[in-house]
Scaffold this active site. Structure first.
Site, PDB file in Angstrom:
ATOM      1  N   GLU A  65       0.814  -2.154 -14.318  1.00  9.38           N
ATOM      2  CA  GLU A  65      -0.279  -3.048 -13.914  1.00  9.38           C
ATOM      3  C   GLU A  65      -0.200  -4.130 -14.782  1.00  9.38           C
ATOM      4  OE1 GLU A  65      -0.825  -3.125 -11.095  1.00  9.38           O
ATOM      5  OE2 GLU A  65      -0.634  -1.291  -9.975  1.00  9.38           O
ATOM      6  N   GLU A 103       2.396  -8.128  -5.949  1.00  9.48           N
ATOM      7  CA  GLU A 103       3.160  -6.929  -5.279  1.00  9.48           C
ATOM      8  C   GLU A 103       4.531  -7.110  -5.168  1.00  9.48           C
ATOM      9  OE1 GLU A 103       0.889  -4.791  -5.316  1.00  9.48           O
ATOM     10  OE2 GLU A 103      -0.791  -6.044  -5.169  1.00  9.48           O
TER      11      GLU A 103
HETATM   12  N1  BES Z   1      -0.953  -0.770  -7.082  1.00 15.79           N
HETATM   13  C1  BES Z   1      -2.203  -1.679  -7.113  1.00 15.79           C
HETATM   14  C2  BES Z   1      -2.876  -1.248  -5.696  1.00 15.79           C
HETATM   15  C3  BES Z   1      -3.687  -0.015  -5.985  1.00 15.79           C
HETATM   16  C4  BES Z   1      -4.561  -0.117  -6.795  1.00 15.79           C
HETATM   17  C5  BES Z   1      -3.309   1.284  -5.133  1.00 15.79           C
HETATM   18  C6  BES Z   1      -5.409   1.182  -7.048  1.00 15.79           C
HETATM   19  C7  BES Z   1      -3.969   2.426  -5.463  1.00 15.79           C
HETATM   20  C8  BES Z   1      -5.110   2.420  -6.313  1.00 15.79           C
HETATM   21  C9  BES Z   1      -1.441  -3.067  -6.540  1.00 15.79           C
HETATM   22  O1  BES Z   1      -0.405  -3.407  -7.193  1.00 15.79           O
HETATM   23  C10 BES Z   1      -2.842  -3.886  -7.320  1.00 15.79           C
HETATM   24  O2  BES Z   1      -2.702  -3.870  -8.456  1.00 15.79           O
HETATM   25  N2  BES Z   1      -3.367  -4.528  -6.648  1.00 15.79           N
HETATM   26  C11 BES Z   1      -4.628  -5.464  -6.868  1.00 15.79           C
HETATM   27  C12 BES Z   1      -4.233  -6.870  -7.131  1.00 15.79           C
HETATM   28  C13 BES Z   1      -3.552  -7.470  -8.033  1.00 15.79           C
HETATM   29  C14 BES Z   1      -2.946  -8.896  -7.760  1.00 15.79           C
HETATM   30  C15 BES Z   1      -4.106  -7.211  -9.424  1.00 15.79           C
HETATM   31  C16 BES Z   1      -5.602  -4.862  -6.278  1.00 15.79           C
HETATM   32  O3  BES Z   1      -5.450  -4.492  -5.298  1.00 15.79           O
HETATM   33  O4  BES Z   1      -6.792  -5.354  -6.305  1.00 15.79           O
HETATM   34 ZN    ZN Z   2      -0.567  -3.707  -9.259  1.00 16.24          ZN
END
Ligand code: BES
Ligand code: ZN
Length: 883
Positions: free
Chosen positions: A327, A305
């Site tokens: 991502e 993050e």
């Molecule tokens: N931006 C995402 C969170 C997110 C995902 C918000 C889907 C809304 C909808 C965040 O940066 C993310 O990717 N989080 C992952 C963890 C990461 C270490 C891969 C998660 O929440 O699983």
């Molecule tokens: Zn992410």
């Protein structure tokens, strides 16, 4: 069916917004059931958009109170409002201000999108389309605005008020018991990065000095009383900031960086500018409540993050089709961080294990899609293993193809060029094409073509010419919407090893100085000269491409690689390949000769004699056989999960018996005497010791039960306590039931620990588990409203318990279907993620397959399904799907 009425969003239909929003002033008066939001938007027509068109703002379940244009309140007839949109049919053709007042109910918000309450606190989640649940807006990532947020609340109820950016003002509202804070974020951002928090929160904080000497206050907010459990997260944040400066030259840009942990959260965490919001599972840790895996996840997600501040926030996405741009790249960055902080080879193996378990699975299922999809009905369903993990592999391959230095130069150019903009995958690739002068258009196929390429490799040694030829063939299977495929650009990192284990220097002009050959045709061959004896090829070192490899190597040759390859990944891979061959034979009732079982067992013994203890974490991975799900995927069709379960059990027993003394030695000698530390080396020792305990127990239940019980009673940390409970779970009887009860008693006030307890019970591969799961759904700690609880009990049952979820009587499928429907009424995102557990249904044998189809159809027939669940269920049932 719903698909007919829910419209498809297509990449090819992208056009710029007709209006832009330069500034947003928000005034949010927090109230549990009637929060008032006043948004003042500074709008202007977009020169790149159409003129003389209505202004259409997005909404979702909104309740409009008033709307004013340039301070003049509009009357009915001058606008059109519904919960889903606010339309002004004749907006001004020059800059104007729109003031919109809405009222929202955060307590009733069970979808956990927009503004909601968790544990009495207020928080938000806006990605992807949650901001439109707060106010009417151009809720799309290419509309970048500067936000100022004023938050007001009862001081009693919400002493802490946080927003994006820097705090500019705060104070009491005289004579009311209310107070306010004003936050200003100078960096233009899309609405999905907006956040606010209000509540009672404890805090840990420290100063951070950036590479240019700027002072930043970094802080983590958690439930009061749990501050000590936030220390590790704060430490990981500081290390992430230093790493991004050192490795990518990226510096933080605000005066504060805040992280808030909440207990109700759909995802893992969210990168809102300057105000990350986290699922508390990925913040809170103490030796007594968190495992080594939890610590590693916290470190990785905090980093992820944080890294988004550049890859996602400063450079954001033009549209949601470009999701992998932020991502995939950010996963790549967090993987590199974890590799540098821990052990690179061990981390690489862990990455590949999850990639295969999740992404390869998805890619061979009806839900397969490209890393950059070309259409969607519900964007929330595209936060997938393919976008994330395969997206990260593409960035890694790019680095492998162009080399470390050009990769860094390309990244610098990308950040410099695209800073402050909403970019595309093309912008990303162009930066690398420009710094290297290469044509990356063929490489870009990785973003467009779905399905996992299969590569076969055959070696031919010419004794007299002393040459060795490797013949490569690649082919990608059809996937939904893509019946035929083009060859991919596949970097193959490789080397030759002699039969007695020495690295061989042989020449091949097709292999570059970094040991990489680029396979970019359907078939190709390369020839090494000066090869003095028949070599063993070590290909796809470090898993240099996300492909499935078939190799014509004998088990003996693979075991040479296990013992001697200089590439740790391929050493592990060799052991896995040998084990997998036997496991597949055992599962599909092909006769297995004793020597076949014994060759792996004796290889394990010599591995344990020689070098297992030099890297215990690596050794633990080598000694862990492919999972039941891995074996099912390898078999690929007409899968019988019961046969797989029996096969794996038999092989573990065989290996456990053949290596019993060694395992017992490990178990004894690796007992920790020092105080718990979550560092990678200590975690590796615990992992090896617990892997030994598992194999010992497979060989001798009685001995194993004794050791595990003792470890369960005396463990000084959650890693060892949970591992021993996991081992006890494999042995039916009173010892197990007593351990389950004592664990519950001990941790009854620790929801995150009870999640682990739910998971272990849901994974018991016995017929009674179905009733156990139903009973646990009535447990006071369980709640269908809390995503962590639902995922640990129901998600684990469906994803970890191969034999019980895939019961031959269909009862596992029926249970999941009924829970998905219940959850869908509260939280569609949670429901649709649970539903993806069905993505393996097409590879089951016919009885199970028809039960699964019926369960899916029963969902599809339900009226009023959410878009999320409707989309997944329809795609899962589509006939064109690969099966
Ligand atoms: N931006 C995402 C969170 C997110 C995902 C918000 C889907 C809304 C909808 C965040 O940066 C993310 O990717 N989080 C992952 C963890 C990461 C270490 C891969 C998660 O929440 O699983
Ligand atoms: Zn992410």
């Amino acid at each position: 069916m719903r698909t007919d009425i829910v419209e498809l969003v297509r990449l090819e239909d992208y056009r710029p917004s007709d209006f832009l929003i330069d500034r947003v002033e928000l005034d949010v008066r927090l109230h549990p059931t009637a929060t008032r939001v006043t948004a003042t938007l500074s709008l202007r027509p977009n020169p790149a958009g159409r003129s003389d068109v209505p202004l259409v703002l997005d909404g979702d379940e909104l309740n409009l109170k008033t709307v004013a244009l340039d301070e003049r309140v509009l009357e009915a007839g001058e606008f059109e409002a519904s919960p889903q949109s606010l339309v002004i049919s004749q907006p001004p053709q020059q800059p104007f201000r729109l003031t919109i007042e809405t009222e929202i109910n955060p307590t009733a918000n069970t979808k956990l999108m927009g503004l909601y309450r968790s544990g009495g606190n207020y928080c938000t989640q806006c990605e992807a389309e949650g901001f439109r649940r707060i106010t009417y807006f151009l809720d799309r990532p290419d509309v970048l605005a500067v936000y100022t947020t004023r938050i007001e609340a009862e001081r009693e109820e919400a002493p802490v008020l946080l927003g994006n950016g820097n705090l500019v003002e705060s104070g009491a509202i005289e004579g009311t018991g209310r107070h306010y804070a004003v936050w200003h974020d100078p960096f233009p951002k899309p609405s999905y990065l907006f956040a606010l928090v209000g509540g009672r929160l404890g805090r840990v904080a420290k100063p951070f000095t950036t590479m240019t000497g700027r002072q930043v206050e970094i802080a983590v907010y958690v439930e009061p009383g749990k501050e000590h459990r936030a220390d590790y997260a704060l430490d990981a944040l500081g290390r992430s900031m230093i790493w991004d400066e050192k490795v990518f030259g990226r510096e933080y840009d605000l005066d504060v960086f805040n992280i808030v942990a909440v207990s109700d959260f759909n995802m893992g965490a969210m990168e809102n500018k300057g105000l990350n919001i986290f699922n508390d599972k990925y913040v809170l840790a103490s030796p007594e409540t968190a495992t080594d895996t939890d610590y590693a996840n916290i470190e990785a997600i905090i980093a992820h993050e944080y890294f988004h501040n550049w890859s996602g926030n400063r450079v954001t996405c033009r549209d949601w089709f470009q999701l992998c741009l932020k991502e995939g790249l950010t996963v790549f960055r967090d993987q590199e961080f974890s590799s540098d902080e821990r052990s690179r080879p061990v981390h690489r193996i862990a990455e590949v294990k999850t990639l295969r378990a999740r992404q390869f699975l998805e890619d061979s299922s009806p839900l397969a899609h490209p890393v950059r999809p070309t259409q969607y009905r519900e964007i929330n369903n595209f936060y997938t293993a393919t976008v994330y993990e395969k997206g990260a592999e593409i960035v890694r391959m790019l680095k492998t193809v162009i080399g470390d230095e050009d990769f860094r130069r390309g990244m610098d150019l990308y950040f410099e060029r695209c800073d402050g903009t909403a970019a595309t995958v093309e912008d990303f690739l162009k930066a690398f094409a420009d710094v290297t002068g290469r044509d990356l258009s063929h490489f870009s196929r990785w973003y467009a073509q779905s399905g996992t390429p299969r590569v076969s490799v055959h070696g031919h040694y010419d004794e007299t010419a002393k040459t060795y030829r490797l013949d490569f063939k690649q082919q990608t299977p059809p996937t939904p919407g893509q019946p035929t495929k083009e060859p991919m650009v596949i970097p193959v990192a490789l080397g030759l090893v002699s039969q007695n284990g020495q690295p061989m220097d042989a020449d091949c002009e097709r292999v570059n100085a970094r040991g990489v050959f680029i396979l970019d045709k359907a078939e190709d061959s390369i020839t090494f000269t000066g090869v003095s004896s028949r070599p063993v090829p070590s290909v796809f070192r470090g898993f240099s491409a996300p492909v499935k490899v078939s190799l014509d190597l004998s088990s003996e040759e693979l075991l040479v690689l296990l013992r001697h390859d200089t590439d740790s990944f391929n050493r592990w891979q060799a052991a896995q390949t040998v084990a997998m061959r036997t496991l597949v034979s055992l599962s599909t009732s092909v006769a297995v000769r004793d020597e076949e079982m014994n060759s792996l067992a004796s290889a394990f013994r010599s591995f344990m004699d020689t070098d297992a203890l030099s890297d215990p974490a690596f050794a633990a991975l080598v000694l862990t056989l492919p999972s039941e799900a891995d074996i099912a995927q390898e078999i690929g069709k007409d899968v019988d999960p019961d046969a797989i379960h029996r096969a794996r059990k038999e092989m573990r027993r065989h290996i456990g018996r053949a290596c019993f003394e060694h395992l017992m030695d490990f178990y004894r000698s690796l007992a920790e005497t020092e105080a718990y530390s979550p560092d990678a080396a200590s975690a590796g020792r615990r992992a090896l010791r617990n892997a030994a305990l598992d194999l010992l127990t497979a060989a001798d239940q009685e001995a194993g039960e004794k050791l595990a019980s003792e470890q369960f009673e005396t463990a000084s940390n959650m890693t060892d306590r949970l591992a021993s409970l996991g081992v006890l779970m494999t042995i039916p009887g009173m010892v197990r039931e007593n351990a389950i009860a004592s664990f519950e008693q001990r941790y009854r006030n620790e929801p995150l620990v009870l999640d682990k307890w739910f998971t272990l019970q849901a994974a018991i591969p016995e017929d009674t588990t179905l009733d156990r799961v139903k009973r646990l759904m009535e447990h006071p700690a369980f709640s269908i409203n809390n995503p962590n609880r639902v995922r640990s009990l129901i998600g684990s049952f469906a994803m970890l318990n191969q034999v019980q979820f895939n019961r031959k009587d269909g009862a596992g499928y029926a249970l999941l279907a009924s829970i998905v429907l219940r959850a869908d009424e509260l939280n569609p995102q949670l429901a649709s993620r649970l539903l993806t557990a069905f993505s393996t249904w097409t590879m089951m044998e016919s009885t199970r397959r028809s039960h699964a189809r019926r369960a899916l159809q029963s969902i599809a027939q339900k009226p009023n399904l959410s878009r999320d669940v409707g989309d997944i269920v329809n795609r899962s049932l589509e006939e064109s799907a690969a099966s």
